[in-house]
Motif scaffolding. Sequence first.
Motif, PDB file in Angstrom:
ATOM      1  N   TYR A  22       0.973  -1.146  -0.087  1.00  0.00           N
ATOM      2  CA  TYR A  22      -0.444  -0.041  -0.163  1.00  0.00           C
ATOM      3  C   TYR A  22       0.906   1.499   0.010  1.00  0.00           C
ATOM      4  O   TYR A  22       2.163   1.302   1.100  1.00  0.00           O
ATOM      5  N   PRO A  23       0.027   2.111  -0.972  1.00  0.00           N
ATOM      6  CA  PRO A  23       1.417   3.455  -0.540  1.00  0.00           C
ATOM      7  C   PRO A  23       1.944   4.121   0.445  1.00  0.00           C
ATOM      8  O   PRO A  23       0.333   4.132   1.690  1.00  0.00           O
ATOM      9  N   LEU A  24       2.349   4.692   1.092  1.00  0.00           N
ATOM     10  CA  LEU A  24       3.268   5.626   1.472  1.00  0.00           C
ATOM     11  C   LEU A  24       2.858   6.872   1.527  1.00  0.00           C
ATOM     12  O   LEU A  24       3.981   7.082   1.122  1.00  0.00           O
ATOM     13  N   ASP A  25       2.088   8.127   2.053  1.00  0.00           N
ATOM     14  CA  ASP A  25       1.997   9.164   1.571  1.00  0.00           C
ATOM     15  C   ASP A  25       2.945  10.298   3.075  1.00  0.00           C
ATOM     16  O   ASP A  25       2.323  10.849   4.095  1.00  0.00           O
ATOM     17  N   PHE A  26       4.292   9.831   2.631  1.00  0.00           N
ATOM     18  CA  PHE A  26       5.433  10.112   3.289  1.00  0.00           C
ATOM     19  C   PHE A  26       6.778   9.722   2.521  1.00  0.00           C
ATOM     20  O   PHE A  26       7.067   9.884   2.290  1.00  0.00           O
ATOM     21  N   ARG A  27       7.069  11.525   3.678  1.00  0.00           N
ATOM     22  CA  ARG A  27       8.550  11.709   2.944  1.00  0.00           C
ATOM     23  C   ARG A  27       8.917  12.478   3.573  1.00  0.00           C
ATOM     24  O   ARG A  27       8.509  13.524   4.696  1.00  0.00           O
ATOM     25  N   ALA A  28      10.384  11.748   4.771  1.00  0.00           N
ATOM     26  CA  ALA A  28      11.490  12.186   5.454  1.00  0.00           C
ATOM     27  C   ALA A  28      11.591  13.616   5.491  1.00  0.00           C
ATOM     28  O   ALA A  28      12.011  14.019   4.440  1.00  0.00           O
ATOM     29  N   PRO A  29      11.521  14.083   7.097  1.00  0.00           N
ATOM     30  CA  PRO A  29      11.699  15.241   6.538  1.00  0.00           C
ATOM     31  C   PRO A  29      13.075  15.474   6.509  1.00  0.00           C
ATOM     32  O   PRO A  29      14.044  16.800   6.138  1.00  0.00           O
ATOM     33  N   GLU A  30      14.064  14.759   6.831  1.00  0.00           N
ATOM     34  CA  GLU A  30      15.586  15.006   6.506  1.00  0.00           C
ATOM     35  C   GLU A  30      15.577  15.126   4.347  1.00  0.00           C
ATOM     36  O   GLU A  30      17.201  15.533   4.834  1.00  0.00           O
ATOM     37  N   GLU A  31      15.088  14.264   4.299  1.00  0.00           N
ATOM     38  CA  GLU A  31      15.003  14.591   2.809  1.00  0.00           C
ATOM     39  C   GLU A  31      14.587  15.754   2.342  1.00  0.00           C
ATOM     40  O   GLU A  31      15.045  16.638   0.785  1.00  0.00           O
ATOM     41  N   ILE A  32      13.695  16.598   2.742  1.00  0.00           N
ATOM     42  CA  ILE A  32      12.907  17.631   2.594  1.00  0.00           C
ATOM     43  C   ILE A  32      14.074  18.863   2.968  1.00  0.00           C
ATOM     44  O   ILE A  32      13.902  19.724   2.094  1.00  0.00           O
ATOM     45  N   SER A  33      14.299  18.884   3.942  1.00  0.00           N
ATOM     46  CA  SER A  33      14.678  20.045   4.971  1.00  0.00           C
ATOM     47  C   SER A  33      16.475  19.688   5.118  1.00  0.00           C
ATOM     48  O   SER A  33      16.095  19.299   6.769  1.00  0.00           O
ATOM     49  N   PRO A  34      17.235  18.987   4.342  1.00  0.00           N
ATOM     50  CA  PRO A  34      18.857  17.915   5.240  1.00  0.00           C
ATOM     51  C   PRO A  34      19.215  18.928   6.347  1.00  0.00           C
ATOM     52  O   PRO A  34      19.427  20.426   5.758  1.00  0.00           O
ATOM     53  N   PRO A  35      19.731  18.978   7.220  1.00  0.00           N
ATOM     54  CA  PRO A  35      20.127  16.984   7.213  1.00  0.00           C
ATOM     55  C   PRO A  35      19.667  16.826   8.822  1.00  0.00           C
ATOM     56  O   PRO A  35      19.034  15.827   8.718  1.00  0.00           O
ATOM     57  N   TRP A  36      18.200  17.924   9.398  1.00  0.00           N
ATOM     58  CA  TRP A  36      17.806  17.049  10.151  1.00  0.00           C
ATOM     59  C   TRP A  36      16.130  17.611  10.193  1.00  0.00           C
ATOM     60  O   TRP A  36      14.982  16.833  11.077  1.00  0.00           O
ATOM     61  N   GLY A  37      15.799  17.930   9.220  1.00  0.00           N
ATOM     62  CA  GLY A  37      14.474  18.650   9.067  1.00  0.00           C
ATOM     63  C   GLY A  37      14.071  19.817   9.514  1.00  0.00           C
ATOM     64  O   GLY A  37      14.282  20.776   9.946  1.00  0.00           O
ATOM     65  N   SER A  38      12.566  20.313   8.946  1.00  0.00           N
ATOM     66  CA  SER A  38      12.630  21.678   9.194  1.00  0.00           C
ATOM     67  C   SER A  38      11.946  21.920  10.242  1.00  0.00           C
ATOM     68  O   SER A  38      11.981  23.115  11.386  1.00  0.00           O
ATOM     69  N   ASP A  39      11.182  21.047  11.690  1.00  0.00           N
ATOM     70  CA  ASP A  39      10.680  21.822  12.618  1.00  0.00           C
ATOM     71  C   ASP A  39      12.541  21.561  13.501  1.00  0.00           C
ATOM     72  O   ASP A  39      12.695  22.530  14.019  1.00  0.00           O
ATOM     73  N   VAL A  40      13.376  20.756  12.518  1.00  0.00           N
ATOM     74  CA  VAL A  40      14.300  20.973  14.432  1.00  0.00           C
ATOM     75  C   VAL A  40      14.839  21.992  13.352  1.00  0.00           C
ATOM     76  O   VAL A  40      15.800  22.163  14.954  1.00  0.00           O
ATOM     77  N   MET A  41      15.778  22.571  12.678  1.00  0.00           N
ATOM     78  CA  MET A  41      16.212  23.473  11.926  1.00  0.00           C
ATOM     79  C   MET A  41      15.592  24.940  12.245  1.00  0.00           C
ATOM     80  O   MET A  41      16.697  26.003  13.147  1.00  0.00           O
ATOM     81  N   ALA A  42      14.036  25.065  12.423  1.00  0.00           N
ATOM     82  CA  ALA A  42      13.476  25.916  13.220  1.00  0.00           C
ATOM     83  C   ALA A  42      14.408  26.203  14.976  1.00  0.00           C
ATOM     84  O   ALA A  42      14.161  27.109  14.983  1.00  0.00           O
ATOM     85  N   ALA A  43      13.688  25.040  15.437  1.00  0.00           N
ATOM     86  CA  ALA A  43      13.752  25.041  16.638  1.00  0.00           C
ATOM     87  C   ALA A  43      15.381  25.194  16.857  1.00  0.00           C
ATOM     88  O   ALA A  43      16.480  25.902  18.167  1.00  0.00           O
ATOM     89  N   LEU A  44      16.602  25.067  16.206  1.00  0.00           N
ATOM     90  CA  LEU A  44      17.865  25.224  16.288  1.00  0.00           C
ATOM     91  C   LEU A  44      18.419  26.973  16.356  1.00  0.00           C
ATOM     92  O   LEU A  44      19.144  27.442  16.999  1.00  0.00           O
ATOM     93  N   GLU A  45      17.388  27.136  15.370  1.00  0.00           N
ATOM     94  CA  GLU A  45      17.791  28.334  14.952  1.00  0.00           C
ATOM     95  C   GLU A  45      16.803  29.152  15.441  1.00  0.00           C
ATOM     96  O   GLU A  45      17.652  30.474  16.194  1.00  0.00           O
ATOM     97  N   LYS A  46      15.784  29.294  16.613  1.00  0.00           N
ATOM     98  CA  LYS A  46      15.387  30.234  17.725  1.00  0.00           C
ATOM     99  C   LYS A  46      16.388  29.698  18.887  1.00  0.00           C
ATOM    100  O   LYS A  46      16.894  30.613  19.657  1.00  0.00           O
ATOM    101  N   ILE A  47      16.902  28.630  19.150  1.00  0.00           N
ATOM    102  CA  ILE A  47      17.742  28.439  19.704  1.00  0.00           C
ATOM    103  C   ILE A  47      19.010  29.863  20.199  1.00  0.00           C
ATOM    104  O   ILE A  47      19.914  30.139  20.959  1.00  0.00           O
TER     105      ILE A  47
END
Length: 295
Positions: A22-47
């Motif tokens: 069955y198809p999995l409608d998901f793409r790893a966030p690490e692939e979309i926004s390497p190396p950690w994903g968009s949410d983690v990158m936003a958290a690092l930027e805030k820190i």
Amino acid sequence: PTFEMYKLRPPQLPMPVPLTAYPLDFRAPEEISPPWGSDVMAALEKISNDLVIHPNNNDRGNIDQTKQNPLSSFERSEMAISLLVSAFQRQNDVEQGARLGRKNMQVMDRLAKMQAHKRNSIAKIRASYGTNLLATKAADEFHSRRKRSSNVGSLSDVIRADRSEEVPLLTCNVLVGNAAGTCYVTHSHILFNTQLVPILGGSKIHLFSILAVQVTINAPSKSVLSPLPASISLTTAVFGGSGRKTNTREEVYNFIPSIGARRFAKFLEVLRDVALEDPNSLKFSEKGGLIYLPD
């Protein structure tokens, strides 16, 4: 048992499809926004924005607190770690939701195929009239008993089916009061043939439409002298003076099936669902399923 009684080959059960098909409608966030994903990158930027680097008089860099920040370095570290954990958790929740959606698709596909299998099984037995000698004989005997029913043509017999459609799908022994008898179930009717006097002979036949009655399972008798298993009550709606149905229901028949009350009630539920379902509700591909089925 019905297919064995008529010596018919039952339809093949649908083969289970693996989850990975069955198809999995998901793409790893690490692939979309390497190396950690968009949410983690936003958290690092805030820190990083919460900390300002100031050189001192000795040209040695050190990390100071932001303007008038009353938090200690340990508290700021704890907040930073909490932000990162929350970011990773949000990304994991997205993946979990996608995988749960794929599992739900597998379950719904399996349920739809099993419902279609039930419908095909009933249709195959009904279509065996005229081509299978045992099924044809059973349908003719049912039609003959139906004509001798005490309530033929009444509200309990609202479905005027052809003889070819009245092939018994289930035959079992029943106990009605103190009288033994046999129950015949087709796709639309329930027929009871009970003995009046076992020694002298004679019988009484009652006929009910599956769609006109509701099934209620009664608890087993707790009497020590006459313990009895669970029984089934068939009830119909009571019509008021204006001819409209009321919320009141009355019992029209009570019996104990030999196959068990719950099993009998479940079988009637399947027949009712098949009779009421929309033929277009289950759309299957040429391979026999909602998705491609491997050979």
